[in-house]
Design an enzyme around this catalytic site. Structure first.
Site, PDB file in Angstrom:
ATOM      1  N   LYS A  39       9.205 -18.183 -23.031  1.00 39.88           N
ATOM      2  CA  LYS A  39       8.955 -18.276 -21.595  1.00 39.88           C
ATOM      3  C   LYS A  39       9.297 -19.673 -21.099  1.00 39.88           C
ATOM      4  O   LYS A  39       9.059 -20.669 -21.783  1.00 39.88           O
ATOM      5  CB  LYS A  39       7.487 -17.988 -21.278  1.00 39.88           C
ATOM      6  CG  LYS A  39       7.072 -16.562 -21.559  1.00 39.88           C
ATOM      7  CD  LYS A  39       5.606 -16.330 -21.255  1.00 39.88           C
ATOM      8  CE  LYS A  39       5.220 -14.897 -21.552  1.00 39.88           C
ATOM      9  NZ  LYS A  39       3.781 -14.674 -21.357  1.00 39.88           N
ATOM     10  N   ASP A  53      -8.695  -9.034 -19.251  1.00 41.01           N
ATOM     11  CA  ASP A  53      -8.754 -10.275 -20.027  1.00 41.01           C
ATOM     12  C   ASP A  53     -10.150 -10.552 -20.579  1.00 41.01           C
ATOM     13  O   ASP A  53     -10.287 -11.220 -21.608  1.00 41.01           O
ATOM     14  CB  ASP A  53      -8.280 -11.461 -19.182  1.00 41.01           C
ATOM     15  CG  ASP A  53      -6.767 -11.475 -18.992  1.00 41.01           C
ATOM     16  OD1 ASP A  53      -6.066 -10.628 -19.592  1.00 41.01           O
ATOM     17  OD2 ASP A  53      -6.274 -12.332 -18.235  1.00 41.01           O
TER      18      ASP A  53
END
Length: 187
Positions: free
Chosen positions: A71, A169
């Site tokens: 990334k 999450d």
């Protein structure tokens, strides 16, 4: 463009040369030949963007091999505290993390190689976060680690009472129980 090594091998901070005048500014946000000159080889296939409010924490996310992603992350509006965690089992920095503030103002970017979990916390009222990926999203290989894992003790730079985390999450495992299949030689 300045490419700065971090204490974790393969993880870089990229500072662009910004040219400003009364009309605004210009900078190169990506230059393959300059990265290649530093030994950073990557072909990006997907760009993603998210918009978040103050206190949002996203992460720590990653995809297992063979779908892991390099990334290149940056902020277009606002600011974040950006964090990468080394998940490469035979790396000398396995389990260590590195973080820095990325903002529209400083225009810094972080290059995150395969084998890292990634997350960020939003430090401004509104943030637009953008990132390039070297592989496409693959839902079956998506994994993550709890943002508040005591092993890392990450200071997300927002008060705990302001932190907002997705339900997804909140149920992620801690580092010791998270599935990881990365080797240090991954680039």
């Amino acid at each position: 463009m300045n490419i700065i090594k971090t204490p974790i091998e393969g993880l870089f901070v990229i500072e662009p040369n910004v040219f400003e005048d009364s009309r605004g500014y210009f900078f190169e946000s990506y230059n393959k030949s300059k990265l290649s000159a530093e030994g950073i080889e990557c072909v990006f296939v997907q760009d993603n963007e998210s918009c978040s409010e103050l206190g949002v924490v996203r992460g720590l996310h990653y995809q297992l091999e063979p779908y892991s992603q390099v990334k290149l992350v940056r902020v277009i509006v606002g600011s974040v505290f950006d964090v990468a965690v080394d998940l490469r089992k035979d790396s000398p920095t396995f389990g260590q993390h590195y973080g820095l503030v990325l903002s529209a103002e400083n225009k810094k970017q972080m290059y995150i190689p395969k084998g890292f979990a990634h997350g960020f916390s939003v430090l401004s009222d509104k943030t637009v976060f953008s990132y390039k990926c070297s592989d496409f999203y693959n839902a079956s290989s998506e994994r993550g680690i709890r943002f508040d894992d005591p092993k890392f003790n990450i200071d997300w730079k927002v008060g705990s009472s302001k932190i907002s985390v997705s339900e997804k999450d909140l149920v992620l495992p801690f580092f010791d129980n998270a599935e990881k299949n990365f080797k240090h030689q991954n680039k």
